[in-house]
Design an enzyme around this catalytic site. Structure first.
Site, mmCIF file in Angstrom:
data_model
loop_
_atom_site.group_PDB
_atom_site.id
_atom_site.type_symbol
_atom_site.label_atom_id
_atom_site.label_comp_id
_atom_site.label_asym_id
_atom_site.label_seq_id
_atom_site.Cartn_x
_atom_site.Cartn_y
_atom_site.Cartn_z
ATOM 1 N N ASP A 42 0.706 -1.246 -0.014
ATOM 2 C CA ASP A 42 0.010 -0.018 0.062
ATOM 3 C C ASP A 42 0.849 1.236 -0.112
ATOM 4 O O ASP A 42 0.500 2.370 -0.512
ATOM 5 C CB ASP A 42 -1.203 0.035 1.218
ATOM 6 C CG ASP A 42 -2.358 -0.588 0.842
ATOM 7 O OD1 ASP A 42 -2.566 -0.795 -0.301
ATOM 8 O OD2 ASP A 42 -2.829 -1.202 1.774
ATOM 9 N N LYS B 133 -27.204 -5.099 -0.748
ATOM 10 C CA LYS B 133 -27.516 -5.165 0.707
ATOM 11 C C LYS B 133 -26.742 -4.338 1.584
ATOM 12 O O LYS B 133 -25.453 -4.459 1.374
ATOM 13 C CB LYS B 133 -27.397 -6.606 0.868
ATOM 14 C CG LYS B 133 -28.126 -7.442 0.274
ATOM 15 C CD LYS B 133 -29.739 -7.273 0.005
ATOM 16 C CE LYS B 133 -30.634 -7.552 1.091
ATOM 17 N NZ LYS B 133 -31.931 -7.317 1.116
ATOM 18 N N CYS C 81 16.671 -6.880 -10.800
ATOM 19 C CA CYS C 81 17.319 -7.281 -9.546
ATOM 20 C C CYS C 81 17.643 -8.818 -9.824
ATOM 21 O O CYS C 81 18.553 -8.894 -10.749
ATOM 22 C CB CYS C 81 16.492 -7.268 -8.419
ATOM 23 S SG CYS C 81 17.400 -7.497 -7.085
ATOM 24 N N GLY D 196 16.371 -10.575 -12.171
ATOM 25 C CA GLY D 196 16.286 -10.537 -13.600
ATOM 26 C C GLY D 196 17.586 -10.072 -14.136
ATOM 27 O O GLY D 196 18.022 -10.359 -15.406
ATOM 28 N N HIS E 256 15.549 -1.900 -8.249
ATOM 29 C CA HIS E 256 14.214 -1.770 -8.414
ATOM 30 C C HIS E 256 13.479 -0.660 -8.821
ATOM 31 O O HIS E 256 13.099 0.163 -8.147
ATOM 32 C CB HIS E 256 13.411 -2.411 -7.167
ATOM 33 C CG HIS E 256 13.772 -3.813 -6.920
ATOM 34 N ND1 HIS E 256 13.073 -5.043 -7.504
ATOM 35 C CD2 HIS E 256 14.667 -4.258 -6.132
ATOM 36 C CE1 HIS E 256 13.688 -6.228 -6.995
ATOM 37 N NE2 HIS E 256 14.507 -5.750 -5.984
ATOM 38 N N GLU F 17 11.040 -0.026 -10.415
ATOM 39 C CA GLU F 17 9.589 0.010 -10.347
ATOM 40 C C GLU F 17 9.088 0.742 -9.322
ATOM 41 O O GLU F 17 7.878 1.232 -9.307
ATOM 42 C CB GLU F 17 9.138 -1.518 -10.428
ATOM 43 C CG GLU F 17 9.346 -2.408 -9.155
ATOM 44 C CD GLU F 17 10.713 -2.966 -9.336
ATOM 45 O OE1 GLU F 17 11.542 -2.685 -10.100
ATOM 46 O OE2 GLU F 17 10.782 -4.130 -8.621
#
Ligand code: GLN
Length: 548
Positions: free
Chosen positions: A71, A187, A388, A390, A517, A519
């Site tokens: 998160d 509901k 990494c 990879g 990383h 990303e």
């Protein structure tokens, strides 16, 4: 004076509480306020670093090297700011510091008790995080669902904060409203019970975010408002949508930003930046219709009968950001590395991809399949980005198939091999000997210097970069010269030139492996330089293949 928004979950988990927190943050930012967000995970683990991704999803690494919940990645992507270690806490972490303080005689001889000392520690951490970020508003996500035992002390801390300063604290319940197919009607009862459960913890929600397949109608809003002791316009519709980045815009349609500010006695600032850039992002996403196919070769996909993509959420988001930047619609396939191990003819299926990624990973399961896939994309000139593991596996593949070192490997896979082209970092030896695994990897942001001849340099447009790491093993410098002589470019190194951070194959249209990383630093509005470059190469590779 900081204000606090506590976000808690009702009815069930997995309904997008993290995205709700990130989106509330984004709309409050758009109204001119500085915002930070905190994640509370109620488990005992001190951090997320020791958990398997199929247990808990991706381990998100912060700039300052904490191994946290995914998160925090959502917060960074939506808020466009770095979120630090102080913004993450677990039960384990809270107890650990209380116990340490007790051992240091910091409680002055008092009996240290679960209540109030644990909630006090929690409050202390929340206020410190808000101060560090210099936030007008600190949003706190309480993990889990109301009614479970695990998060009770965190709710107690929230209640105490509200009690001490009523106008500074707002509560948001993110609930789920089922539409059972046999009944065909939305509901509200489970949500009513969730509100009551929260009431029994001494907390009255100010807002309910109604997660459901469909928008909630007026009749049901009224029902929840009446039974929950709330205003009808504080019951917020939050139907399923295709792209998470739309959520802030949907919240704004319900006026959520202004309503929260009003509770604090505030209103939108005159110089507020607004959501213009976010609206542009969403229309860019929706207008991207031409597909680009990306294959991600990993192993943390399956849990029981279900496929889980949470293990690589930052990689997936980074790919999406870069695709949207190039006006393409991402079509991402999860490729189980095991499939490339048992049957090498499966490798042919890789031809359909415009780019292939091997993300981070650990251990020896599935690695031969990844190495086979890397060999295939190298030989067939398919754009490749290794993250990494990879990058490490790309080094091994190059050593085996280009240098002819057939037993080339990593110490992580075989510590007896004479050709460990990837080996344990010197300062990790002791950690492994002493089984000291918690939070001991090379973690967080480190500088890297780029070679000006490299594709990475073209992508970043600067020589000195900084990226986040999470690894124990590294490129073995004994093999550096041989690799370079065989055509590998060492495209990025640590400033002291000791650690290889990026490898590239200049002869290939795009073959880049990074020890870090990237990303984790990709943001939706801009994308990340390396992912942008990968997708650019992927787009370029589409044309010749069409002629084929
Ligand atoms: N297992 C490898 C290492 O520890 C790579 C880690 C990763 O991919 N994050 O060095």
């Amino acid at each position: 004076m900081s204000k606090y928004v506590f976000v808690v979950g009702g009815v069930m988990s997995g309904v997008g509480k993290g995205i709700a927190v990130a989106s509330i943050g984004r709309i409050l930012q758009a109204k001119g306020y500085s915002v930070t967000a905190i994640k509370i995970d109620p488990y005992i683990n001190v951090d997320a670093g020791t958990m398997n991704p199929t247990e808990h999803g991706e381990v998100f690494v912060t700039e300052d090297g904490d191994e946290t919940d995914q998160d925090l990645g959502n917060y960074e992507r939506f808020l466009g700011t770095n979120i630090y270690s102080i913004n993450y806490m677990t039960t384990g972490r809270v107890y650990q510091s209380v116990i340490e303080r007790e051992r240091n005689l910091e409680y002055g001889g008092k009996c240290v008790e679960v209540v109030p000392h644990i909630p006090e520690e929690i409050i202390d951490r929340i206020t410190k995080a808000g101060k560090k970020a210099d936030a007008d508003i600190t949003i706190v996500e309480v993990g889990g669902t109301v009614g479970e035992y695990q998060n009770m002390l965190f709710l107690e801390a929230a209640r105490m904060m509200k009690m001490n300063n009523i106008s500074d604290v707002v509560f948001v319940l993110v609930s789920f409203l089922p539409i059972p197919s046999k009944i065909g009607e939305m509901k509200t009862k489970p949500t009513q019970y969730a509100i009551r459960t929260l009431n029994s913890a001494g907390i009255q929600p100010d807002f309910v975010i109604c997660r459901a397949e469909q928008p909630i109608d007026d009749v049901r809003k009224k029902k929840i408002a009446l039974n929950g002791n709330m205003f009808k316009d504080h019951i917020i519709s939050a139907p399923d949508i295709e792209y998470v980045y739309e959520v802030p815009l949907n919240f704004e349609k319900e006026n959520l930003g202004d309503l929260i500010l009003k509770k604090f006695g505030w209103s939108e600032k005159y110089n507020a930046p607004g959501l213009k850039n976010w609206e542009q992002l969403v229309s860019r996403i929706k207008n991207a219709t031409e597909e680009i196919k990306i294959g991600i070769v990993g192993k943390y996909f399956h849990t029981g009968d279900y496929v889980l993509t949470d293990s690589y959420i930052s990689v997936i988001e980074a790919v999406k950001h870069a695709c949207w930047k190039h006006g393409r619609k991402p079509k991402i396939d999860w490729l189980d590395s095991g499939d490339f191990e048992q049957d090498e003819s499966n490798l042919e299926s890789l031809r359909q991809y415009h780019a292939v990624i091997v993300p981070g990973g650990f251990g020896s399961r599935g690695i031969e399949g990844k190495i086979n896939a890397i060999k295939f994309v190298r030989e067939n000139k398919i754009p490749y980005l290794g993250l990494c593991y990879g990058m490490q596996l790309a080094t091994i593949e190059f050593a085996r198939n280009v240098l002819g070192i057939h037993d080339a490997t990593s110490t992580e896979i075989n510590d007896q091999s004479p050709n460990q082209v990837i080996h344990l970092m010197a300062d990790q030896v002791k950690n492994i000997e002493e089984s000291n695994y918690g939070s001991t990897m090379r973690l967080g942001a480190y500088p890297c210097v780029l070679d000006e001849r490299s594709k990475s340099y073209i992508a970043y447009k600067e020589k000195n970069i900084s990226e986040r790491h999470r690894h124990r093993y590294e490129f073995n410098n004994d093999f550096r010269q041989k690799m370079e002589q065989a055509g590998m470019l060492i495209a990025g190194v640590s400033p002291d030139n000791r650690l290889v951070e990026i490898i590239e194959l200049p002869e290939h249209p795009f073959f880049v492996g990074v020890q870090f990383h990237p990303e984790f630093k990709s943001r939706p509005l801009e994308g990340h330089p390396l992912f942008n470059a990968l997708i650019e190469a992927g787009v370029a590779s589409m044309k010749p293949r069409l002629i084929d």
